[in-house]
Design a protein around this motif. Structure first.
Motif, PDB file in Angstrom:
ATOM      1  N   MET A 138       0.850  -1.198   0.000  1.00  0.00           N
ATOM      2  CA  MET A 138       0.000   0.000   0.000  1.00  0.00           C
ATOM      3  C   MET A 138       0.877   1.235   0.000  1.00  0.00           C
ATOM      4  O   MET A 138       1.922   1.271   0.637  1.00  0.00           O
ATOM      5  N   CYS A 139       0.406   2.266  -0.676  1.00  0.00           N
ATOM      6  CA  CYS A 139       1.074   3.570  -0.651  1.00  0.00           C
ATOM      7  C   CYS A 139       1.085   4.096   0.795  1.00  0.00           C
ATOM      8  O   CYS A 139       0.044   4.099   1.459  1.00  0.00           O
ATOM      9  N   VAL A 140       2.235   4.540   1.281  1.00  0.00           N
ATOM     10  CA  VAL A 140       2.325   5.003   2.669  1.00  0.00           C
ATOM     11  C   VAL A 140       1.596   6.330   2.877  1.00  0.00           C
ATOM     12  O   VAL A 140       1.328   6.723   4.001  1.00  0.00           O
ATOM     13  N   VAL A 141       1.251   7.003   1.783  1.00  0.00           N
ATOM     14  CA  VAL A 141       0.561   8.291   1.908  1.00  0.00           C
ATOM     15  C   VAL A 141      -0.948   8.131   1.793  1.00  0.00           C
ATOM     16  O   VAL A 141      -1.702   8.549   2.663  1.00  0.00           O
ATOM     17  N   CYS A 142      -1.426   7.515   0.704  1.00  0.00           N
ATOM     18  CA  CYS A 142      -2.880   7.468   0.482  1.00  0.00           C
ATOM     19  C   CYS A 142      -3.464   6.077   0.669  1.00  0.00           C
ATOM     20  O   CYS A 142      -4.672   5.897   0.575  1.00  0.00           O
ATOM     21  N   ARG A 143      -2.623   5.088   0.924  1.00  0.00           N
ATOM     22  CA  ARG A 143      -3.032   3.711   1.207  1.00  0.00           C
ATOM     23  C   ARG A 143      -3.709   3.011   0.036  1.00  0.00           C
ATOM     24  O   ARG A 143      -4.364   1.988   0.216  1.00  0.00           O
ATOM     25  N   SER A 144      -3.574   3.547  -1.148  1.00  0.00           N
ATOM     26  CA  SER A 144      -4.059   2.794  -2.304  1.00  0.00           C
ATOM     27  C   SER A 144      -2.947   1.822  -2.726  1.00  0.00           C
ATOM     28  O   SER A 144      -1.830   1.887  -2.227  1.00  0.00           O
ATOM     29  N   GLY A 145      -3.285   0.920  -3.612  1.00  0.00           N
ATOM     30  CA  GLY A 145      -2.317  -0.089  -4.004  1.00  0.00           C
ATOM     31  C   GLY A 145      -1.128   0.508  -4.741  1.00  0.00           C
ATOM     32  O   GLY A 145      -1.255   1.521  -5.433  1.00  0.00           O
ATOM     33  N   LEU A 156       5.260   4.351  -2.657  1.00  0.00           N
ATOM     34  CA  LEU A 156       4.247   5.328  -3.053  1.00  0.00           C
ATOM     35  C   LEU A 156       3.523   4.841  -4.305  1.00  0.00           C
ATOM     36  O   LEU A 156       4.119   4.171  -5.153  1.00  0.00           O
ATOM     37  N   CYS A 157       2.249   5.225  -4.441  1.00  0.00           N
ATOM     38  CA  CYS A 157       1.520   4.903  -5.663  1.00  0.00           C
ATOM     39  C   CYS A 157       1.938   5.888  -6.774  1.00  0.00           C
ATOM     40  O   CYS A 157       2.587   6.911  -6.505  1.00  0.00           O
ATOM     41  N   ALA A 158       1.523   5.584  -7.984  1.00  0.00           N
ATOM     42  CA  ALA A 158       1.924   6.426  -9.119  1.00  0.00           C
ATOM     43  C   ALA A 158       1.396   7.852  -8.966  1.00  0.00           C
ATOM     44  O   ALA A 158       2.084   8.824  -9.317  1.00  0.00           O
ATOM     45  N   ASP A 159       0.168   7.993  -8.447  1.00  0.00           N
ATOM     46  CA  ASP A 159      -0.400   9.340  -8.292  1.00  0.00           C
ATOM     47  C   ASP A 159       0.427  10.173  -7.301  1.00  0.00           C
ATOM     48  O   ASP A 159       0.676  11.361  -7.533  1.00  0.00           O
ATOM     49  N   CYS A 160       0.809   9.548  -6.196  1.00  0.00           N
ATOM     50  CA  CYS A 160       1.569  10.294  -5.186  1.00  0.00           C
ATOM     51  C   CYS A 160       2.979  10.621  -5.696  1.00  0.00           C
ATOM     52  O   CYS A 160       3.497  11.708  -5.439  1.00  0.00           O
ATOM     53  N   VAL A 161       3.584   9.686  -6.410  1.00  0.00           N
ATOM     54  CA  VAL A 161       4.895   9.983  -7.013  1.00  0.00           C
ATOM     55  C   VAL A 161       4.769  11.156  -7.981  1.00  0.00           C
ATOM     56  O   VAL A 161       5.595  12.070  -8.003  1.00  0.00           O
TER      57      VAL A 161
END
Ligand code: ZN
Length: 226
Positions: free
Chosen positions: A14-21, A28-33
Motif C-alpha cells: 500500500m502507498c504510505v501516503v494514500c493507502r491505495s495499491g 508510493l503509488c503512481a499518483d503520489c509519485v
C-alpha cells in the motif's frame, strides 16, 4: 522499509501516503509519485547566516505526508527515497562538500528511536559519494524540540547549538589550518534537515559552525513551510 515479515509478503503493498495499491519497488503509488515530482523546488530567502538554501517541496500534500510517515510512524525505510530527492538538489546547488545534519534534541531522539536529519544525511552521502558526512560537529543542548511551538516563540528562543570543533568523521580540523577556508575540504558545509520552518535552527547551526571556522554554510531540507 522495515522488514515486512510474512504478513507483508501475503498482503499487497500500500502507498504510505494514500493507502491505495502500489508496486513493491516504491512505497508510493503512481499518483503520489506524480504529485511529489511536480512539487516546486524552493530556493529563496535563506535564513540569516545561511548562504543558500534549497527545499524539495512546500510542506504540504504528499511531501508533508511522506515526511510524517518517516518521522512519526517510524518508517525509517523511507529515508533513501526522501534523501534521493535531496541528493539531486544538493548535488547541483549548495556548495558545501561536508554534510552536517541538524542535531536533534536529545530527548526527542530517545523518544523517536532515531534521528531523522541524521538518517537523511547518511542516505544523501550514500546516494552521492562526493559528500562527506560530519554528524559529530554539532550538538544540541538544553531545551527540547521546536515542534509545536508558535513561530514567534521559535524565533524568540532558538535552540542552543554548539560545535564540538572536531570531526574525526570528516577530518576536521585539517593538519594545517590557515584560515576560515581551510576547514573540511575547503571549509564549506551544507546543513541537512527534514523541514525548514522559521530558519532559527539553521541560523543557530551556522553560527556554531562559523565559530569553528567553517563557512560558508548552505542548507538543504526536504520540505519548507511557506
Ligand atoms: Zn498514494
Amino acid at each position: 522499509m522495515p522488514p515486512l515479515g510474512l504478513a507483508g509478503l501475503l498482503t499487497p503493498p500500500m502507498c504510505v501516503v494514500c493507502r491505495s495499491g502500489c508496486g513493491r519497488a516504491l512505497p508510493l503509488c503512481a499518483d503520489c509519485v506524480g504529485e511529489l515530482n511536480l512539487a516546486p523546488v524552493i530556493r529563496k530567502s535563506p535564513p540569516p547566516g545561511i548562504s543558500e538554501v534549497v527545499s524539495c517541496a512546500p510542506h504540504e500534500g504528499v511531501a508533508r505526508a511522506l515526511l510524517a510517515a518517516f518521522k512519526f510512524r517510524g518508517l525509517t525505510g523511507l529515508a533513501p527515497l526522501i534523501a534521493g530527492y535531496m541528493a539531486d538538489l544538493v548535488g547541483s546547488g549548495p556548495c558545501g562538500q561536508i554534510l552536517v545534519p541538524v542535531p536533534a534534541a536529545p530527548g526527542r531522539k530517545r523518544w523517536r528511536g532515531f534521528d531523522p536529519a541524521g538518517e537523511l544525511a547518511r542516505e544523501i552521502v550514500r546516494a552521492d559519494s562526493g559528500f562527506t558526512l560530519a554528524d559529530d560537529l554539532l550538538v544540541r543542548r538544553g531545551r527540547g524540540s521546536q515542534r509545536g511551538r508558535r513561530r514567534e516563540a521559535r524565533l524568540a528562543a532558538p535552540p542552543s547549538i554548539e560545535s564540538t570543533g572536531v570531526s574525526p568523521a570528516c577530518g576536521f580540523p585539517p593538519p594545517a589550518v590557515s584560515g576560515p577556508s581551510a576547514g573540511c575540504r575547503g571549509g564549506t558545509a551544507t546543513l541537512v534537515d527534514d523541514v525548514l520552518t522559521t530558519g532559527g535552527t539553521l541560523t543557530a547551526c551556522a553560527g556554531a559552525l562559523a565559530g569553528a571556522g567553517i563557512g560558508p554554510v548552505s542548507a538543504v531540507t526536504f520540505t519548507r513551510r511557506l
